[in-house]
Scaffold this active site. Structure first.
Site, PDB file in Angstrom:
ATOM      1  N   HIS A 393       0.816  -1.208   0.144  1.00  5.10           N
ATOM      2  CA  HIS A 393       0.010   0.067   0.075  1.00  5.10           C
ATOM      3  C   HIS A 393       0.791   1.247  -0.136  1.00  5.10           C
ATOM      4  O   HIS A 393       0.355   2.331  -0.259  1.00  5.10           O
ATOM      5  CB  HIS A 393      -1.016  -0.084   1.040  1.00  5.10           C
ATOM      6  CG  HIS A 393      -2.105   0.930   1.081  1.00  5.10           C
ATOM      7  ND1 HIS A 393      -2.394   1.410  -0.126  1.00  5.10           N
ATOM      8  CD2 HIS A 393      -2.993   1.112   1.755  1.00  5.10           C
ATOM      9  CE1 HIS A 393      -3.651   2.143   0.037  1.00  5.10           C
ATOM     10  NE2 HIS A 393      -3.997   1.950   1.335  1.00  5.10           N
ATOM     11  N   ASP A 397      -2.331   2.488  -4.514  1.00  5.49           N
ATOM     12  CA  ASP A 397      -3.306   3.005  -3.920  1.00  5.49           C
ATOM     13  C   ASP A 397      -4.629   1.688  -3.950  1.00  5.49           C
ATOM     14  O   ASP A 397      -4.498   0.954  -4.883  1.00  5.49           O
ATOM     15  CB  ASP A 397      -3.874   4.187  -4.282  1.00  5.49           C
ATOM     16  CG  ASP A 397      -3.003   5.342  -3.771  1.00  5.49           C
ATOM     17  OD1 ASP A 397      -2.298   5.331  -2.842  1.00  5.49           O
ATOM     18  OD2 ASP A 397      -2.780   6.520  -4.777  1.00  5.49           O
TER      19      ASP A 397
END
EC number: 2.3.1.61
Length: 422
Positions: A393, A397
């Site tokens: 992450h 995204d």
């Protein structure tokens, strides 16, 4: 005198374990001849001498961990013995003196038997994996008495089977080892303690590093496999005829779909290096292969430039090399993305762990026929597969991760589009 050092192996490999010395001290060595086998977390490699002469000294023992650039042997001048096997056969007096010295240190009949077994192992080369050889030494098992289950190669499970056989001598030999082990927290419960192989220890270390050093999340989707299964059924026989027996599997479809999705979402094809993000402009796709020594991930290079047949042929070749322990370091490093298929083991859903130096991994799973709502009025049984994308992450995204997986879904459900992409 010239030294033999641990060679540069790959950027990600800094050390290894000496699995087996192929030469004894005093043996003659030719230039370019292998003197030992080195076990790394990826593959086993043979270390060769750059000079001809005699192996004068071994600077490390089997089972020792050595670093890249470390001196591990010294090559002296002279002719030496002909070979490791012949050196044992041609010097019975030396073997007898060695046995006498060892017998002076103990009157235990079990230790004497183990010494004799060790000499027998030196006199006869047994086809066994390095981990099996080490396991046999640790447990006082003569490899010559172990019957291999597959491919005439002795593995750890063959040794376990030998030890479990109802023989009084085996019981006697194993008794001292059990007394030394410190796992008596539950004395009434049977347990087995064994050393982890170097590859297993390294894999455990790297998996923990990935978990600790990435912000890993997993997103899921499902794929209707109807169209790709029908296309494969129609084309598989002609495909084999046109491509020298190469079979058309599902991996080539998912590989080509991954390449298309990586081009659409380039951040999935990236990695973090310090304060920089490196976006790779190549598409080397790793394919997880299960072997007796664990999971290996060789890479199919330049998948964007290969057609379905080339990808299928290379995957099959890499799988064979992995199971026959013939993978080279070049097969195992510098990939950009990985696909793992837990479905071959019956997995319905999982959260795969990202491979090192990558940003994401795609997980395939079992194809299961289940009822699907086609529209508000129609329900049909369809062959469905859950797919998963585990991703870092810090780089990717959630929107991009979901979009990537959705692209995979759309291309697999419309395989003609993949053929046009190719």
């Amino acid at each position: 005198m010239p030294e033999v050092k641990v060679p540069e192996l790959a950027e990600s490999i800094t050390e290894g374990t000496i699995a087996e010395w192929l030469k004894n001290v005093g043996d003659s060595v030719e230039k370019g001849e292998a003197i030992l086998e080195l076990e790394t977390d990826k593959v086993n490699v043979e270390v060769v001498s750059e000079e001809a002469g005699v192996l004068s000294e071994q600077l490390a023992s089997e089972g020792d961990t050595v670093e890249v650039g470390q001196a591990i042997a010294i090559i002296g001048e002279g002719s030496g013995n002909a070979s490791k096997e012949n050196s044992n056969d041609n010097t019975p007096q030396q073997n007898e003196e060695t046995n006498n010295k060892k017998e002076e240190t103990t009157n235990n009949s079990v230790d004497k038997a183990e010494v004799n077994q060790a000499n027998d192992d030196n006199q006869q080369r047994i086809n066994a994996t390095p981990s099996a050889r080490r396991y046999a030494r640790e447990n006082g098992v003569n490899l010559a008495e172990v019957s291999p289950k597959t491919n005439d190669v002795v593995r750890k499970e063959d040794i376990d089977k030998k030890q479990q056989a109802p023989a009084s001598t085996q019981t006697t030999q194993q008794a001292p080892a059990k007394e030394e082990k410190k796992y008596n927290q539950y004395p009434t419960k049977p347990v087995i303690r064994e050393k982890m192989s170097r590859r297993k220890k390294t894999a455990a270390k790297k998996l923990l590093e990935v978990s600790n050093n990435t912000a890993m999340l997993t997103t899921f989707n499902e794929v209707d496999m109807t169209n790709v299964m029908e296309l494969r059924k129609r084309k598989k026989e002609q495909f084999m005829k046109d491509h020298d027996g190469t079979k058309l599997g599902f991996m080539s479809f998912f590989t080509k779909a991954s390449v298309a999705a990586l081009k659409k979402y380039p951040e999935v094809n990236a990695e973090i290096d310090g304060d920089d993000m490196i976006t790779k402009q190549y598409y080397d796709i790793g394919v997880a292969v299960s072997t007796d020594d664990g999971l290996l991930v060789p890479f199919v290079r330049d998948c964007d430039k290969k057609n379905f047949a080339e990808i299928e042929a290379e995957i099959a070749n890499l799988a064979v090399k992995a199971r026959e322990k013939k993978l080279g370091l070049d097969d195992m490093v510098n990939g950009s993305f990985t696909i793992t298929n837990g479905g071959i083991f019956g997995s319905m859903m999982s959260t795969p762990i990202i491979n090192g130096n990558q940003a994401a991994i795609l997980g395939m799973h079992s194809i299961i026929t289940r009822p699907i709502a086609i529209d508000q009025d129609t329900i049909e049984n369809r062959p469905m597969m859950y797919i998963a994308l585990s991703y870092d992450h810090r780089i990717i995204d959630g929107k991009e991760a979901v979009g990537f997986l959705k692209t995979i879904k759309e291309l697999i459900e419309n395989p003609e589009d993949l053929l046009l992409e190719s």
